[in-house]
Design an enzyme around this catalytic site. Sequence first.
Site, mmCIF file in Angstrom:
data_model
loop_
_atom_site.group_PDB
_atom_site.id
_atom_site.type_symbol
_atom_site.label_atom_id
_atom_site.label_comp_id
_atom_site.label_asym_id
_atom_site.label_seq_id
_atom_site.Cartn_x
_atom_site.Cartn_y
_atom_site.Cartn_z
ATOM 1 N N LYS A 7 -39.645 -43.724 -98.129
ATOM 2 C CA LYS A 7 -40.043 -42.828 -98.876
ATOM 3 C C LYS A 7 -39.391 -43.679 -100.767
ATOM 4 C CE LYS A 7 -40.661 -38.565 -96.558
ATOM 5 N NZ LYS A 7 -39.484 -38.305 -95.246
ATOM 6 N N GLN B 135 -34.119 -34.855 -95.942
ATOM 7 C CA GLN B 135 -34.548 -34.641 -94.119
ATOM 8 C C GLN B 135 -34.283 -34.163 -93.207
ATOM 9 O OE1 GLN B 135 -36.759 -37.512 -94.697
ATOM 10 N NE2 GLN B 135 -37.012 -36.722 -91.904
ATOM 11 N N ASP C 262 -42.244 -31.264 -101.040
ATOM 12 C CA ASP C 262 -42.688 -30.444 -99.429
ATOM 13 C C ASP C 262 -43.197 -29.056 -99.508
ATOM 14 O OD1 ASP C 262 -41.600 -33.135 -97.449
ATOM 15 O OD2 ASP C 262 -39.642 -32.211 -97.140
#
Length: 285
Positions: A53, A97, A120
Amino acid sequence: MTAKLIDGTALSKTLRADVATRAAALTARGHQPGLAVVLVGDNPASEVYVRNKVKACEDNGLFSSYDRYPATMTEADLLARIDALNRDPKIHGILVQLPLPKHIDSHKVIEAIAPEKDVDGFHVANAGALMTGKPLFRPCTPYGVMKMFEAYGIELKGANAVVIGRSNIVGKPMALLLLEANATVTICHSKTRNIAAFTRDADVVVVATGLRNTLTADMVKPGATVIDVGMNRDENGKLCGDVDFANVKEVAGHITPVPGGVGPMTITMLLVNTIEAAERAASNA
Ligand code: NAP
């Protein structure tokens, strides 16, 4: 019949070129888009995802910050770091994460992220906005799958769509996006009595269980579109999905491979969501 491959790597390349153009335009106006990535602990799979990422940001003109913390970090310290990122004007997207170490309440952490930086799309405010048809951010994996349908001209209006898996990050938002696109949606899960009875009637099947061979060729209607979200390892340690790819590709009309399917699209849509967040912030500046 051999299915047409839906190439997530190639589609990502096209979409990332657009991301890079938009990032450059924002940077020229003094608003370089920024993504903060936070990793707690030393889960090797998470380290790989996070590194990919951060690299995707660097490659496409986005600023990224990468915080790595030991597994012993306290929940209070993590919440304090998120609070600082919420207030940092250089940061437009925050990604923590998952999974987090067991002593940290991931729900509490996600709810601490400012909804306008929740790229997200996991915050309840964003989940609710998606549910009511006004999404601010679409969760990256299902959003990437929707881009695949669009790019390959897969008709969703009136289609029978089956989603196998009902997680908050993949299955449920996937079903909502398909519904928004006017498909008739069925969600199957581990307690569904006869999954094949649903998939055999489906024009589109999205599989997200984390279990190899969840979908086999006898469960697929000829010509159907099959999307494999799963990421597993086979007995030789090779990456594979949830679909029996070798046999299903002989029946399906379109199919995604693993690797090279949904995986690269998820990262691409994270970049897209960060750009969208930065564009919104710039227009409010
Ligand atoms: P998850 O939270 O573990 O959810 C799995 C879902 O599958 C659950 O709803 C579960 O049902 C259902 N399920 C499990 N076994 C089943 C079976 N035998 N038949 C039918 N349904 C079954 O997983 P997730 O986070 O959604 O991820 C799913 C997979 O996608 C994993 O392999 C993950 O690594 C992968 N993934 C890939 C990407 C990507 O970018 N490619 C992104 C995210 C996730 P219950 O609810 O009844 O338990």
